[in-house]
Write a protein that holds these residues in place. Structure first.
Motif, mmCIF file in Angstrom:
data_model
loop_
_atom_site.group_PDB
_atom_site.id
_atom_site.type_symbol
_atom_site.label_atom_id
_atom_site.label_comp_id
_atom_site.label_asym_id
_atom_site.label_seq_id
_atom_site.Cartn_x
_atom_site.Cartn_y
_atom_site.Cartn_z
ATOM 1 N N ILE A 1 0.837 -1.191 0.000
ATOM 2 C CA ILE A 1 0.000 0.000 0.000
ATOM 3 C C ILE A 1 0.878 1.249 0.000
ATOM 4 O O ILE A 1 1.841 1.357 0.756
ATOM 5 C CB ILE A 1 -0.922 0.012 1.242
ATOM 6 C CG1 ILE A 1 -1.923 -1.134 1.149
ATOM 7 C CG2 ILE A 1 -1.664 1.326 1.357
ATOM 8 C CD1 ILE A 1 -2.847 -1.030 -0.023
ATOM 9 N N ALA B 1 -4.773 -1.178 -6.576
ATOM 10 C CA ALA B 1 -5.572 -1.394 -5.367
ATOM 11 C C ALA B 1 -5.607 -2.871 -4.991
ATOM 12 O O ALA B 1 -5.551 -3.759 -5.854
ATOM 13 C CB ALA B 1 -6.988 -0.870 -5.589
ATOM 14 N N LEU C 1 -8.640 -1.148 -1.473
ATOM 15 C CA LEU C 1 -7.752 -0.294 -0.681
ATOM 16 C C LEU C 1 -6.519 0.049 -1.508
ATOM 17 O O LEU C 1 -5.793 -0.827 -1.983
ATOM 18 C CB LEU C 1 -7.341 -0.987 0.614
ATOM 19 C CG LEU C 1 -6.426 -0.174 1.534
ATOM 20 C CD1 LEU C 1 -7.083 1.142 1.948
ATOM 21 C CD2 LEU C 1 -6.046 -0.992 2.767
ATOM 22 N N VAL D 1 -2.798 5.110 1.814
ATOM 23 C CA VAL D 1 -3.002 5.531 3.200
ATOM 24 C C VAL D 1 -2.322 6.885 3.383
ATOM 25 O O VAL D 1 -1.236 7.129 2.845
ATOM 26 C CB VAL D 1 -2.404 4.505 4.193
ATOM 27 C CG1 VAL D 1 -2.604 4.961 5.636
ATOM 28 C CG2 VAL D 1 -2.993 3.121 3.978
ATOM 29 N N TYR E 1 -12.751 5.930 6.060
ATOM 30 C CA TYR E 1 -12.003 5.471 7.228
ATOM 31 C C TYR E 1 -12.778 5.854 8.483
ATOM 32 O O TYR E 1 -13.723 6.640 8.436
ATOM 33 C CB TYR E 1 -10.607 6.095 7.256
ATOM 34 C CG TYR E 1 -10.600 7.598 7.448
ATOM 35 C CD1 TYR E 1 -10.277 8.159 8.677
ATOM 36 C CD2 TYR E 1 -10.927 8.459 6.400
ATOM 37 C CE1 TYR E 1 -10.282 9.536 8.869
ATOM 38 C CE2 TYR E 1 -10.925 9.831 6.575
ATOM 39 C CZ TYR E 1 -10.609 10.360 7.807
ATOM 40 O OH TYR E 1 -10.622 11.724 7.991
ATOM 41 N N GLN F 1 -8.256 6.214 12.722
ATOM 42 C CA GLN F 1 -7.459 5.616 11.659
ATOM 43 C C GLN F 1 -6.811 6.713 10.815
ATOM 44 O O GLN F 1 -7.298 7.843 10.778
ATOM 45 C CB GLN F 1 -8.332 4.756 10.740
ATOM 46 C CG GLN F 1 -8.909 3.509 11.364
ATOM 47 C CD GLN F 1 -9.741 2.732 10.350
ATOM 48 O OE1 GLN F 1 -10.400 3.309 9.491
ATOM 49 N NE2 GLN F 1 -9.710 1.408 10.456
ATOM 50 N N LEU G 1 -7.796 6.481 4.692
ATOM 51 C CA LEU G 1 -7.697 5.342 3.785
ATOM 52 C C LEU G 1 -8.384 5.708 2.476
ATOM 53 O O LEU G 1 -9.494 6.239 2.472
ATOM 54 C CB LEU G 1 -8.362 4.096 4.394
ATOM 55 C CG LEU G 1 -7.861 3.669 5.774
ATOM 56 C CD1 LEU G 1 -8.649 2.460 6.268
ATOM 57 C CD2 LEU G 1 -6.362 3.352 5.737
ATOM 58 N N TRP G 2 -7.736 5.400 1.362
ATOM 59 C CA TRP G 2 -8.246 5.739 0.031
ATOM 60 C C TRP G 2 -8.590 4.467 -0.727
ATOM 61 O O TRP G 2 -7.807 3.517 -0.737
ATOM 62 C CB TRP G 2 -7.199 6.544 -0.737
ATOM 63 C CG TRP G 2 -6.820 7.827 -0.057
ATOM 64 C CD1 TRP G 2 -5.801 8.015 0.841
ATOM 65 C CD2 TRP G 2 -7.473 9.094 -0.199
ATOM 66 N NE1 TRP G 2 -5.770 9.323 1.255
ATOM 67 C CE2 TRP G 2 -6.787 10.016 0.632
ATOM 68 C CE3 TRP G 2 -8.552 9.548 -0.961
ATOM 69 C CZ2 TRP G 2 -7.147 11.346 0.734
ATOM 70 C CZ3 TRP G 2 -8.923 10.879 -0.870
ATOM 71 C CH2 TRP G 2 -8.233 11.766 -0.034
ATOM 72 N N TRP G 3 -9.750 4.458 -1.398
ATOM 73 C CA TRP G 3 -10.298 3.239 -1.982
ATOM 74 C C TRP G 3 -10.689 3.428 -3.439
ATOM 75 O O TRP G 3 -11.106 4.509 -3.858
ATOM 76 C CB TRP G 3 -11.546 2.800 -1.210
ATOM 77 C CG TRP G 3 -11.312 2.585 0.254
ATOM 78 C CD1 TRP G 3 -11.219 3.537 1.232
ATOM 79 C CD2 TRP G 3 -11.133 1.330 0.904
ATOM 80 N NE1 TRP G 3 -10.990 2.947 2.452
ATOM 81 C CE2 TRP G 3 -10.934 1.598 2.290
ATOM 82 C CE3 TRP G 3 -11.117 0.004 0.470
ATOM 83 C CZ2 TRP G 3 -10.730 0.576 3.216
ATOM 84 C CZ3 TRP G 3 -10.922 -1.007 1.394
ATOM 85 C CH2 TRP G 3 -10.725 -0.714 2.761
ATOM 86 N N TRP H 1 -18.085 6.579 9.052
ATOM 87 C CA TRP H 1 -16.862 7.035 8.380
ATOM 88 C C TRP H 1 -16.890 8.545 8.167
ATOM 89 O O TRP H 1 -15.902 9.123 7.749
ATOM 90 C CB TRP H 1 -16.694 6.321 7.044
ATOM 91 C CG TRP H 1 -17.667 6.778 5.987
ATOM 92 C CD1 TRP H 1 -17.436 7.721 5.030
ATOM 93 C CD2 TRP H 1 -19.002 6.339 5.787
ATOM 94 N NE1 TRP H 1 -18.555 7.887 4.235
ATOM 95 C CE2 TRP H 1 -19.537 7.047 4.683
ATOM 96 C CE3 TRP H 1 -19.822 5.394 6.437
ATOM 97 C CZ2 TRP H 1 -20.834 6.853 4.225
ATOM 98 C CZ3 TRP H 1 -21.115 5.213 5.965
ATOM 99 C CH2 TRP H 1 -21.602 5.940 4.876
#
Length: 240
Positions: free
Chosen positions: A2, A17, A24, A27, A48, A52, A55-57, A112
């Motif tokens: 990641i 990803a 995911l 970060v 996220y 935390q 977090l990128w998705w 989130w």
């Protein structure tokens, strides 16, 4: 592996990803307007929990609603036409985001939509990118949704309903408005039974990336949003 994002680190390609957890990609980084706009135009979004890192998705497949495929049941059609809800746009953006943050979600113990997320999307709203479509009844906000508009794509973030069908009526109004603007795609991010019932469907991430390349060329705030949509039951699309 990641990617960890620093202030000037670009996003890796979405093809990098993870498969598990699905999508995911990276970060860290920040929630600045420039970072968020760059993320969305590539099909990436932050998701996220409090405590935390960001977090990128970019999940595969991607849930999408093509506006001409909106599924409006007979009962929802009657609900829209009844005018029980007054539909407005961008009159209570922060209140909609806050209501979405407190809305219970099946299988989730928290949200989130953190305080930092609320501030970040409120900044995007003030800049003309983030918008809310709201259902009001007797002067009280009872449902709605919010998301980002970039060129000819609307990126949906969340919705809430304190009364039956309030968020669905807002979605019908959104689709009618997007149709007038020539916007053909609503990004719904992840698959749910609720979105499926309204006509959204999963498509491969590669196809979604192709749609973004085709439909998002300008990253200036898109025109057509600063208007008054007040008026009961006026947003039922002709395709319903």
């Amino acid at each position: 592996m990641i990617a960890w994002l620093h202030p000037r680190t670009p996003f890796p390609p979405v093809s990098a990803a993870l498969v598990a957890p699905n999508g995911l990609l990276a970060v860290g980084g920040d929630l600045s307007p420039l970072r968020l706009i760059d993320a969305y135009r590539q099909g990436i979004f932050p998701w996220y929990s409090q405590g935390q890192p960001i977090l990128w998705w970019s999940p595969d497949p991607r849930m999408v609603l093509f506006v001409d495929e909106l599924r409006v049941s007979r009962s929802l059609r009657r609900r829209v036409r009844s005018g029980v809800f007054e539909v407005r746009i961008d009159t209570a953006f922060r209140a909609v985001v806050t209501a979405c943050a407190r809305a219970p979600r099946g299988g989730q113990s928290g949200t989130w939509i953190t305080a930092d997320m609320i501030e970040a999307y409120d900044r995007l709203h003030r800049l003309g990118y983030a918008h809310s479509v709201e259902s009001w009844r007797d002067g009280r906000l009872v449902g709605g949704l919010y998301g980002l508009a970039l060129d000819r794509v609307f990126f949906g973030e969340s919705m809430f309903a304190d009364e039956t069908d309030a968020s669905k009526v807002a979605l019908v109004a959104l689709v009618a408005h997007l149709t007038r603007l020539g916007v053909s795609v609503v990004d719904c991010q992840q698959e749910t039974a609720h979105l499926t019932s309204l006509g959204a469907r999963p498509i491969p991430r590669a196809r979604f990336a192709g749609l973004l390349a085709e439909l998002v060329h300008c990253i200036d705030p898109p025109p057509g949003w600063r208007l008054d949509m007040r008026g009961k039951g006026r947003a039922l699309p002709s395709t319903a």
